[in-house]
Design a protein around this motif. Structure first.
Motif, PDB file in Angstrom:
ATOM      1  N   ALA A   1       2.987   5.650  -8.439  1.00 18.94           N
ATOM      2  CA  ALA A   1       1.413   5.197  -7.912  1.00 18.94           C
ATOM      3  C   ALA A   1       1.384   5.660  -6.732  1.00 18.94           C
ATOM      4  O   ALA A   1       2.430   6.109  -5.454  1.00 18.94           O
ATOM      5  N   VAL A   2       0.142   5.659  -5.932  1.00 21.29           N
ATOM      6  CA  VAL A   2      -0.606   6.268  -4.684  1.00 21.29           C
ATOM      7  C   VAL A   2      -1.475   5.332  -4.105  1.00 21.29           C
ATOM      8  O   VAL A   2      -2.202   4.597  -5.167  1.00 21.29           O
ATOM      9  N   VAL A   3      -1.387   4.595  -3.497  1.00 16.75           N
ATOM     10  CA  VAL A   3      -2.354   3.125  -2.577  1.00 16.75           C
ATOM     11  C   VAL A   3      -3.015   4.195  -1.405  1.00 16.75           C
ATOM     12  O   VAL A   3      -2.625   4.846  -0.207  1.00 16.75           O
ATOM     13  N   HIS A   4      -4.697   4.006  -1.565  1.00 15.64           N
ATOM     14  CA  HIS A   4      -5.578   4.722  -0.487  1.00 15.64           C
ATOM     15  C   HIS A   4      -6.084   3.525  -0.166  1.00 15.64           C
ATOM     16  O   HIS A   4      -7.243   3.272  -1.273  1.00 15.64           O
ATOM     17  N   GLY A   5      -5.928   2.840   0.717  1.00 16.80           N
ATOM     18  CA  GLY A   5      -7.410   1.579   0.960  1.00 16.80           C
ATOM     19  C   GLY A   5      -6.965   0.861   0.194  1.00 16.80           C
ATOM     20  O   GLY A   5      -5.666   0.028   0.074  1.00 16.80           O
ATOM     21  N   ASP A   6      -8.081   0.256  -0.954  1.00 16.63           N
ATOM     22  CA  ASP A   6      -7.646  -0.658  -1.176  1.00 16.63           C
ATOM     23  C   ASP A   6      -8.145  -0.620  -3.048  1.00 16.63           C
ATOM     24  O   ASP A   6      -8.257  -1.462  -4.150  1.00 16.63           O
ATOM     25  N   THR A   7      -7.432   0.848  -2.759  1.00 16.78           N
ATOM     26  CA  THR A   7      -7.300   1.098  -4.602  1.00 16.78           C
ATOM     27  C   THR A   7      -5.964   1.558  -5.143  1.00 16.78           C
ATOM     28  O   THR A   7      -5.321   2.010  -3.668  1.00 16.78           O
ATOM     29  N   VAL A   8      -5.190   1.642  -5.742  1.00 16.66           N
ATOM     30  CA  VAL A   8      -4.457   2.200  -6.983  1.00 16.66           C
ATOM     31  C   VAL A   8      -4.348   2.737  -7.326  1.00 16.66           C
ATOM     32  O   VAL A   8      -5.051   2.444  -8.467  1.00 16.66           O
ATOM     33  N   TYR A   9      -4.216   4.025  -7.334  1.00 14.68           N
ATOM     34  CA  TYR A   9      -4.059   4.858  -8.564  1.00 14.68           C
ATOM     35  C   TYR A   9      -2.337   4.777  -8.817  1.00 14.68           C
ATOM     36  O   TYR A   9      -1.007   5.897  -8.077  1.00 14.68           O
TER      37      TYR A   9
ATOM     38  N   ALA B   1       2.239  -4.896  -8.944  1.00 11.19           N
ATOM     39  CA  ALA B   1       3.035  -5.286  -7.603  1.00 11.19           C
ATOM     40  C   ALA B   1       3.466  -5.203  -7.100  1.00 11.19           C
ATOM     41  O   ALA B   1       3.755  -5.358  -6.126  1.00 11.19           O
ATOM     42  N   GLU B   2       3.829  -4.308  -6.414  1.00  9.69           N
ATOM     43  CA  GLU B   2       4.818  -3.352  -6.141  1.00  9.69           C
ATOM     44  C   GLU B   2       3.808  -2.926  -4.636  1.00  9.69           C
ATOM     45  O   GLU B   2       3.459  -2.876  -2.814  1.00  9.69           O
ATOM     46  N   ALA B   3       2.529  -2.387  -5.670  1.00  8.30           N
ATOM     47  CA  ALA B   3       1.205  -2.528  -4.256  1.00  8.30           C
ATOM     48  C   ALA B   3       0.603  -3.288  -4.331  1.00  8.30           C
ATOM     49  O   ALA B   3      -0.864  -3.059  -3.098  1.00  8.30           O
ATOM     50  N   GLY B   4       1.162  -4.357  -4.514  1.00  9.41           N
ATOM     51  CA  GLY B   4       0.098  -5.338  -4.003  1.00  9.41           C
ATOM     52  C   GLY B   4      -0.997  -6.055  -5.097  1.00  9.41           C
ATOM     53  O   GLY B   4      -2.120  -6.670  -4.006  1.00  9.41           O
ATOM     54  N   THR B   5      -1.311  -5.990  -6.321  1.00 11.88           N
ATOM     55  CA  THR B   5      -1.699  -5.715  -6.606  1.00 11.88           C
ATOM     56  C   THR B   5      -1.722  -6.434  -8.167  1.00 11.88           C
ATOM     57  O   THR B   5      -0.268  -6.474  -8.391  1.00 11.88           O
ATOM     58  N   ASP B   6      -2.690  -6.660  -9.424  1.00 10.13           N
ATOM     59  CA  ASP B   6      -1.917  -6.692 -11.064  1.00 10.13           C
ATOM     60  C   ASP B   6      -2.533  -6.984 -11.485  1.00 10.13           C
ATOM     61  O   ASP B   6      -3.748  -5.793 -11.347  1.00 10.13           O
ATOM     62  N   LYS B   7      -2.724  -6.960 -12.830  1.00  4.88           N
ATOM     63  CA  LYS B   7      -3.652  -5.918 -14.199  1.00  4.88           C
ATOM     64  C   LYS B   7      -5.403  -7.167 -14.134  1.00  4.88           C
ATOM     65  O   LYS B   7      -6.083  -6.402 -14.633  1.00  4.88           O
ATOM     66  N   SER B   8      -4.881  -7.983 -13.156  1.00  3.36           N
ATOM     67  CA  SER B   8      -6.589  -8.442 -13.215  1.00  3.36           C
ATOM     68  C   SER B   8      -7.494  -7.527 -12.731  1.00  3.36           C
ATOM     69  O   SER B   8      -8.458  -7.658 -12.706  1.00  3.36           O
TER      70      SER B   8
ATOM     71  N   ALA C   1      -6.687   1.046  -9.955  1.00  7.37           N
ATOM     72  CA  ALA C   1      -6.795  -0.604  -9.562  1.00  7.37           C
ATOM     73  C   ALA C   1      -6.951  -0.933  -7.974  1.00  7.37           C
ATOM     74  O   ALA C   1      -6.979  -0.454  -7.469  1.00  7.37           O
ATOM     75  N   ALA C   2      -8.411  -1.696  -8.424  1.00  3.33           N
ATOM     76  CA  ALA C   2      -7.847  -2.845  -6.750  1.00  3.33           C
ATOM     77  C   ALA C   2      -7.325  -3.257  -6.656  1.00  3.33           C
ATOM     78  O   ALA C   2      -6.648  -3.673  -6.943  1.00  3.33           O
ATOM     79  N   LYS C   3      -6.663  -3.424  -5.329  1.00  2.00           N
ATOM     80  CA  LYS C   3      -6.205  -4.724  -4.312  1.00  2.00           C
ATOM     81  C   LYS C   3      -6.631  -5.452  -4.343  1.00  2.00           C
ATOM     82  O   LYS C   3      -7.783  -6.414  -4.283  1.00  2.00           O
TER      83      LYS C   3
END
Length: 116
Positions: A15-23, A53-60, A114-116
């Motif tokens: 996973a890669v987090v850039h700003g408020d987006t998780v790839y 979860a590790e990236a600070g977000t979830d499936k919603s 996903a968004a954060k």
């Protein structure tokens, strides 16, 4: 803007987090490798839950999901697991295609944004 790489290896990060987006990179089954499409799908979705979860977000907060199946005849089997997992009313954009996957024990691969 900072870039956070989760579970980075020599070839790719899971996973890669850039700003408020998780790839999320394409995820394949771990424990369920070689098992049924339903078991592999459930295993992968669990992996995705953990990475989100590790990236600070979830499936919603999923924005887009790409699913590759080794055999499109298993589409309904995969969807039976997917439909129980995805958050009703907050479904992402999604594409599902048939493709030859990296190794024969893998019959499903899933990548997501996903968004954060």
């Amino acid at each position: 803007m900072s870039i956070q790489r989760i579970a980075a290896g020599p070839r790719m990060a899971k996973a890669v987090v850039h700003g408020d987006t998780v790839y999320l990179a394409g995820q394949v089954a771990g424990e369920a490798a070689g098992k049924s499409v339903a078991e592999q799908t459930a295993d992968i979705l669990g992996i995705i839950d953990g990475l989100l979860a590790e990236a600070g977000t979830d499936k919603s907060k999923l924005l887009m999901v790409n699913i590759w199946l080794a055999d499109m005849s298993t589409f309904a089997e995969m969807n039976a697991v997917w439909d129980k997992w995805v958050v009703a009313g907050q479904t992402p954009g999604r594409a599902t295609v048939e493709a030859k996957l990296a190794a024969p024990q893998f019959t499903v691969e899933i990548a997501a944004i996903a968004a954060k």
